[in-house]
Write an enzyme that holds these catalytic residues in place. Structure first.
Site, PDB file in Angstrom:
ATOM      1  N   LEU A  52       0.866  -1.182   0.000  1.00  0.00           N
ATOM      2  CA  LEU A  52       0.000   0.000   0.000  1.00  0.00           C
ATOM      3  C   LEU A  52       0.899   1.228   0.000  1.00  0.00           C
ATOM      4  O   LEU A  52       1.865   1.287   0.764  1.00  0.00           O
ATOM      5  CB  LEU A  52      -0.879   0.037   1.259  1.00  0.00           C
ATOM      6  N   ASP A  53       0.572   2.207  -0.829  1.00  0.00           N
ATOM      7  CA  ASP A  53       1.331   3.461  -0.844  1.00  0.00           C
ATOM      8  C   ASP A  53       1.239   4.157   0.513  1.00  0.00           C
ATOM      9  O   ASP A  53       0.250   3.981   1.234  1.00  0.00           O
ATOM     10  CB  ASP A  53       0.790   4.402  -1.925  1.00  0.00           C
ATOM     11  N   PRO A  54       2.229   4.975   0.854  1.00  0.00           N
ATOM     12  CA  PRO A  54       2.174   5.715   2.134  1.00  0.00           C
ATOM     13  C   PRO A  54       0.903   6.540   2.298  1.00  0.00           C
ATOM     14  O   PRO A  54       0.387   6.669   3.410  1.00  0.00           O
ATOM     15  CB  PRO A  54       3.409   6.611   2.066  1.00  0.00           C
TER      16      PRO A  54
END
Length: 232
Positions: A52-54
């Site tokens: 998951l992206d930040p």
């Protein structure tokens, strides 16, 4: 019932609700460190089944010990996301990691057009990953080229979107739900959806709610997991 060192070494599947601004790598490292500290374990395998992206929140499936062998299986399962697209503007990263670079008219966009346009993206579609992504090319991550201002040739990939609906329209903010295959970039979907509306769009909110049969509503926070290690 409190888990033991043997439980984690033999293999656990942990459902974690990743907070905003954490990388998936940071979440894995934190859990690994906490497990090692709690049980005085020198070494244990810990990995996640899908980054998951930040700037995204939601479900991380984290495997420990022998269950890390199942990571590839979990990664290949269908995923569900909810979030918000902002129409009328784009960013180089297709999300809020970078500043708005272009704006577009939205006066021609109606609710009917929005809902009709979603149909173009259901099924097998060709999608270009964002240039600001961790995909490797020639031994470097794409975002390394992007941050250095270097252009790079990115190949499209086929992904499958089995459900795509706009669940709420509030001005230029469109809430959505997407069910998709492994390898789908919701940021790219935002950008492509904006272009299909003869405007622009970028992703402002993203939350992963499901991976296969694993649901975020059954996940625990990182703090909650840490607390469970020391609660009898």
């Amino acid at each position: 019932m409190q888990k033991t060192a043997e439980d984690f070494l033999n293999g656990q599947v942990l459902l974690i609700d990743k907070p905003l601004n954490w990388t998936s790598f940071q979440a894995v490292n934190k859990l690994r460190w906490e497990i090692r500290q709690a049980f005085k374990i020198k070494k244990i395998k810990v990995g996640h089944a899908g980054t998951l992206d930040p700037l995204a929140t939601g479900l991380l499936v984290i495997c420990t010990g022998k269950m890390t062998k199942q990571i590839n299986t979990f990664q290949g399962q269908e995923k569900e996301y909810t979030g918000t697209f902002v129409i009328g503007s784009t960013t180089p990263s297709f999300d809020l990691e970078t500043e708005i670079d272009k704006t577009f008219p939205t006066d021609h966009i109606t609710e009917t057009l929005i809902h009709e346009t979603t149909k173009q993206f259901i099924g097998d579609i060709e999608q270009f990953p964002p240039v600001f992504s961790a995909i490797k090319k020639d031994g470097k991550r794409l975002y390394e080229f992007a941050r250095a201002g270097e252009s790079v040739d990115i190949k499209s990939r086929t992904v499958t979107i089995s459900a795509f609906e706009i669940t709420k329209i509030d001005g230029n903010n469109l809430d959505f739900r997407v069910v998709c295959s492994k390898g789908t970039y919701i940021r790219s979907l935002a950008n492509d959806f904006g272009a299909a509306l003869n405007s622009g769009a970028h992703l402002s909110v993203l939350r992963r709610t499901r991976i296969g049969d694993f649901l975020v509503k059954n996940a625990t926070s990182i703090d909650g997991f840490i607390e469970s290690l020391t609660t009898n």
